[in-house]
Scaffold this active site. Structure first.
Site, PDB file in Angstrom:
ATOM      1  N   HIS A 481      -2.972 -11.416   9.222  1.00 40.44           N
ATOM      2  CA  HIS A 481      -2.264 -12.534   9.765  1.00 40.44           C
ATOM      3  C   HIS A 481      -2.764 -13.717   9.124  1.00 40.44           C
ATOM      4  O   HIS A 481      -2.023 -14.775   8.828  1.00 40.44           O
ATOM      5  CB  HIS A 481      -2.094 -12.734  11.190  1.00 40.44           C
ATOM      6  CG  HIS A 481      -0.905 -11.739  11.802  1.00 40.44           C
ATOM      7  ND1 HIS A 481      -0.879 -11.154  13.134  1.00 40.44           N
ATOM      8  CD2 HIS A 481       0.134 -11.084  11.083  1.00 40.44           C
ATOM      9  CE1 HIS A 481       0.110 -10.340  13.179  1.00 40.44           C
ATOM     10  NE2 HIS A 481       0.773 -10.380  11.951  1.00 40.44           N
ATOM     11  N   GLU A 718       8.768   6.401  -6.242  1.00 39.42           N
ATOM     12  CA  GLU A 718       7.257   6.442  -5.944  1.00 39.42           C
ATOM     13  C   GLU A 718       6.589   7.650  -6.270  1.00 39.42           C
ATOM     14  O   GLU A 718       5.355   7.469  -6.221  1.00 39.42           O
ATOM     15  CB  GLU A 718       7.371   5.834  -4.362  1.00 39.42           C
ATOM     16  CG  GLU A 718       7.981   4.757  -4.149  1.00 39.42           C
ATOM     17  CD  GLU A 718       7.870   4.778  -2.562  1.00 39.42           C
ATOM     18  OE1 GLU A 718       6.920   3.918  -1.904  1.00 39.42           O
ATOM     19  OE2 GLU A 718       8.915   5.062  -2.072  1.00 39.42           O
ATOM     20  N   ASP A 742       2.725   2.881  -5.071  1.00 37.01           N
ATOM     21  CA  ASP A 742       2.551   4.391  -4.781  1.00 37.01           C
ATOM     22  C   ASP A 742       2.620   5.523  -5.956  1.00 37.01           C
ATOM     23  O   ASP A 742       1.652   6.355  -6.031  1.00 37.01           O
ATOM     24  CB  ASP A 742       3.507   4.819  -3.908  1.00 37.01           C
ATOM     25  CG  ASP A 742       3.110   4.599  -2.323  1.00 37.01           C
ATOM     26  OD1 ASP A 742       1.819   4.892  -1.900  1.00 37.01           O
ATOM     27  OD2 ASP A 742       3.660   4.364  -1.418  1.00 37.01           O
ATOM     28  N   CYS A 789       9.678  -3.018  -7.884  1.00 37.71           N
ATOM     29  CA  CYS A 789       9.383  -3.909  -6.735  1.00 37.71           C
ATOM     30  C   CYS A 789       8.115  -3.730  -6.305  1.00 37.71           C
ATOM     31  O   CYS A 789       7.610  -4.390  -5.221  1.00 37.71           O
ATOM     32  CB  CYS A 789      10.299  -3.536  -5.466  1.00 37.71           C
ATOM     33  SG  CYS A 789      10.069  -1.858  -5.148  1.00 37.71           S
TER      34      CYS A 789
END
Length: 859
Positions: A481, A718, A742, A789
């Site tokens: 975070h 992937e 991946d 992507c």
């Protein structure tokens, strides 16, 4: 060091046959059926396994309790014949840390056959444990043999189950041989439980001489699983290994290295503060020498791109001494309740804040609120209060224990959530004690670069971006975070620099390179000035690129290329829109499902998806269905343990295994307005049948909602099979999107999480590029568009190659979109196609990168 005065006591010999009765009712089976190689391969000892239907573990013979594991899931008895019998409830139940178990005996207690040893919550274990199978093993294998056993049928508690014949060896009297001694820290999160104890004992048995292990002032036989478990060694304890016999020095060193590596279990570093609190003196490590005029380069991991020149401001963690004993259960319960309510109000106020990176900040504090209301944390804290502990001590102890569990997980993303728990512990303790919740000084010098072991999200969120120049930390990760906040605030950040970062002197000049993951301490004046010039030049280019960021992107010869954004949280959508994203090409929905105790409902999902669609102002939103599995576990979605989770239940495999979870997500997506603004992307597709099954569920939910407008359904490419079968997938899918992260790891057989192989994981490898080309070729058969992507879509060097191979859409990190669009506008598609063809014939990623750099020298 040799010749330690260690004494080992052994049992008297007996050659009698010992009959062991079943410790519970259930189905008796062979050890080979246990889903744990340490037990299935008899590394811990020979015996039997029972899948229980009763909820009490009873003594299988008369004897003495010689150990009870700290997690209460196992105990060991010594029978009158000297045989040591390990009784182990469930598989991986050590991770429950005692939850669901009630111990009815104590170490040293004599028991009779049938006495209750441990009670357990059968329903709780069925939900949370990897397996309920309970083992009964003879663990001091030297001198004992299982001669008869019952297996392959139902058994009742007390029914004869095993016959064990043999006698315990007697230790020879007289002087011992000189040997070798090593000391090693135990770094296994759950201590020396059955599996690592078996691994250590097996390795020790390969040595014909004596092996002893000492801890907490006790000395045991290193070849005995039960004796090792009886040490009660926990995470951070120092073990002393003493070996006698031939090649003792070599054996002692090998055993020490084996313990240090984790004995086959994951290891977790011991924080110095924790070691000090437990009276452990950390082994000193010589830090690097920092001195003015001598530049030193530290290497870490990129958390947020960009550069900074400034001076170090150290954020020091000053320990707070909390009294363990409380002032009464009622008073302490009230104090904790009030503190939790106060922190809850603070978080809710922080969520409503909108300046700067308000959206991402709200997402993070929403996750903190979920943790604050976690019933298991509150229940554990209440147990500590009931035992007489103080509220502050209890809350910190409970939360830090949970943080240690997360740090021990193999999934880096979940391990990084430990920082959120540290943050929560600090905030609540501050509310209870009146101490400041932030360690960052209220006044900061110009160009301050924060240097810390680890920053907390609340500390960074409270700062205005202009007050600091950058961040570098010893720990942390790229998806923490703090990294998300830093990126949203435009602050360069480098994390995971290691303990050497903690030696950076206060006020030392620094150059932080958030693009390379480097920090230079005491850099030369020339380096500092060169960095400032580069920062100024980059800022000027970005200002120019921002002027055209919201225009359509076309190559120099007029070919339309869509540039969209990868998003992981709603708060990132506003940033993406402002940077010129033409929509969202990949929404990772895991933010809704992770870090919570139950799955999000349909309405909650709809609200978050609608928030993103609204922020993007009608631009398309490609929503990836839930992509979790063995490497990203969910507390409310029990999945079987997998030795290789990357090749197991992931993505669409989980969704089709749990169709109601998928149906709920599909309904939420279908309800987003305007209808059709959302497209659905399915991860880890490897066959047309999988996509067809998802489409059937989608069409069923469309009919139920009375929707007739078409909803585009795409497949992620992937795995290599998907690329090879792209023509088949394109017949079923409306579009294909290549997830290069991946795909690269599967093509190159390189684990994305393995830091030792990180340099080999390159999406521009010719093997990966050939599968991109194969995907585009297959999609063209049915006129389907292909997007990328994955990570390489954000890399300028990859853009000309991807375009040259026929990709027409890139989904990138929001911060790079203005620069990426500007670069694409300079490219000729014909030239890109020529270079891409050349790249496919090269032998390595390095050669491909060299080709791109020589063709477009400005990169």
């Amino acid at each position: 060091m040799t010749g330690l005065p260690l004494k080992l006591v052994t049992a008297r010999p007996s050659s009698a046959t010992l009959l062991l009765s079943s410790p519970l009712s259930g189905w008796a089976a062979r050890l080979e059926e246990v889903p744990d190689p340490a037990f299935a391969q008899r590394l811990a000892g020979d015996g039997i396994v029972v899948d229980p239907t009763s909820a009490e573990l009873r003594a299988p013979c008369d004897g003495v309790v010689i150990s009870i594991h700290a997690s209460r899931h196992a105990c060991t008895l010594r029978a009158e014949t000297g045989a040591e019998i390990l009784l182990h409830i469930g598989i991986d139940t050590v991770e429950l840390r005692g939850e669901g178990f009630t111990v009815h005996v104590q170490t040293g207690q004599k028991v009779r056959t049938g006495d209750v040893l441990i009670g357990f919550d059968l329903d709780l274990l069925a939900r949370k444990a990897r397996s309920l199978q309970t083992l009964m093993l003879v663990v001091n294998a030297e001198g004992y043999t299982v001669t008869e056993r019952v297996e392959g049928r139902s058994v009742s508690v007390g029914e004869p189950l095993l016959a064990v014949t043999g006698s315990a060896p007697v230790a020879p009297e007289g002087a011992r041989e000189e040997g070798a001694t090593r000391q090693v820290r135990l770094l296994i999160a759950h201590g020396l439980h059955a599996r690592p104890a078996a691994a250590l004992a097996q390795r020790a048995r390969q040595h014909p001489g004596t092996v002893r292990v000492a801890c907490h002032g006790r000395v045991v036989n290193g070849k005995s699983v039960s004796a090792l478990m009886g040490l009660g060694a926990t995470h951070g304890d120092l073990l002393t290994l003493h070996v006698e016999g031939e090649a003792a020095e070599r054996v002692a060193q090998e055993l020490a290295e084996w313990v240090a590596s984790g004995l086959g279990d994951p290891t977790t570093p011991v924080a110095e503060s924790v070691m000090t609190a437990r009276g452990i003196t950390p082994v000193p490590v010589a830090p690097p020498t920092f001195s003015p005029g001598k530049e030193l380069l530290l290497e870490g991991i990129v958390a947020s791109p960009g550069s900074a020149v400034g001076r170090a401001v150290r954020v020091i963690d000053l320990p707070v001494d909390l009294p363990e004993q409380g002032l009464g259960v009622t008073l302490e319960e009230q104090r904790l309740s009030e503190a939790l309510a106060r922190v809850r109000r603070e978080l809710e106020e922080a969520m409503s804040a909108t300046p700067g990176n308000g959206g991402a900040r709200a997402d993070i504090f929403r996750a903190h609120l979920a943790l604050l209301d976690d019933p298991e944390l509150i229940e554990a804290a209440n147990r500590e209060l009931a035992a007489g502990r103080g509220a502050a001590w209890a809350w910190r102890a409970v939360v830090e224990r949970q943080a240690a569990v997360l740090l021990g997980l193999e999934d880096a993303r979940l391990a990084e959530r430990a920082g959120d728990l540290h943050d929560l512990a600090r905030r609540v303790v501050a509310a209870l004690t009146g101490e400041a919740s932030s360690r960052i000084p209220s006044t900061l010098p110009p160009e301050a670069i924060l240097v810390a072991d680890e920053l907390l999200p609340s500390e960074l969120a409270a700062l205005e971006p202009h007050r600091i120049a950058g961040i570098c930390t010893a720990r942390g990760g790229p998806t923490s975070h703090v990294a998300i906040l830093a990126s949203g605030m435009g602050l360069p950040a480098v994390v995971a620099l290691g303990n050497q970062a903690l030696g950076i002197p206060e006020g030392a000049p620094l150059v932080l390179d958030g693009d390379r993951g480097e920090v230079r301490v005491f850099p030369s004046e020339e380096t500092r000035e060169a960095t400032r010039r580069a920062m100024t030049s980059r800022a000027a280019h970005r200002r120019v690129h921002m002027l055209t960021a919201h225009e359509d992107c076309r190559t120099a010869d007029g070919v339309r290329i869509e540039v969209l954004a990868n998003l992981g949280r709603p708060g990132e959508a506003v940033t993406a829109r402002d940077k010129g994203a033409e929509g969202c090409g990949l929404l990772r929905t895991e933010f809704l499902f992770l870090e919570r105790v139950r799955a999000p409902g349909e309405d909650e999902q709809l609200a978050r998806y609608q928030e993103i669609a609204d922020a993007l102002g009608g631009r398309p939103v490609v929503i990836r269905t839930l992509d979790v599995g063995g490497d990203k576990p969910l507390a409310y979605l029990p999945l079987p343990h997998e030795d290789n989770p990357v090749l197991g239940l992931r993505g669409v495999r989980v969704s089709l295994r749990e169709p109601e979870l998928l149906r709920t997500q599909l309904r939420a997506i279908l309800r987003v307005r305007p209808v059709g603004v959302c497209r659905i992307l399915v991860p880890m597709i490897s066959s047309r049948a999988e996509l067809r099954a998802v489409r059937a569920l989608l069409e069923s939910e469309q009919r139920a909602l009375g929707l007739t407008a078409p909803i585009l359904l795409g497949a992620m490419v992937e795995v290599p099979a998907a690329a090879v079968l792209a023509d088949q997938l394109a017949a079923e899918a409306d579009f294909l999107s290549i997830g290069t992260n991946d795909l690269t790891q599967y093509v190159l057989a390189v684990d994305r999480g393995n830091p030792h192989l990180a340099a080999r994981l390159d999406g521009l490898h010719p093997g990966v590029l050939r599968l991109v080309a194969k995907t585009v070729e297959g999609a063209r058969v049915h006129g389907r568009p292909v997007a990328v992507c994955g990570g390489v879509a954000s890399e300028p060097r990859a853009a000309p190659l991807l375009l040259g191979l026929g990709v027409t859409e890139l989904s990138a990190t929001p911060s790079v979109i203005p620069d990426l669009k500007a670069f694409i506008r300079t490219l000729s598609l014909a030239r890109c196609e020529q270079v891409a063809r050349e790249a496919l014939e090269l032998e390595s990623a390095e050669a491909v990168r060299a080709l791109v750099s020589s063709t477009w020298p400005g990169l």
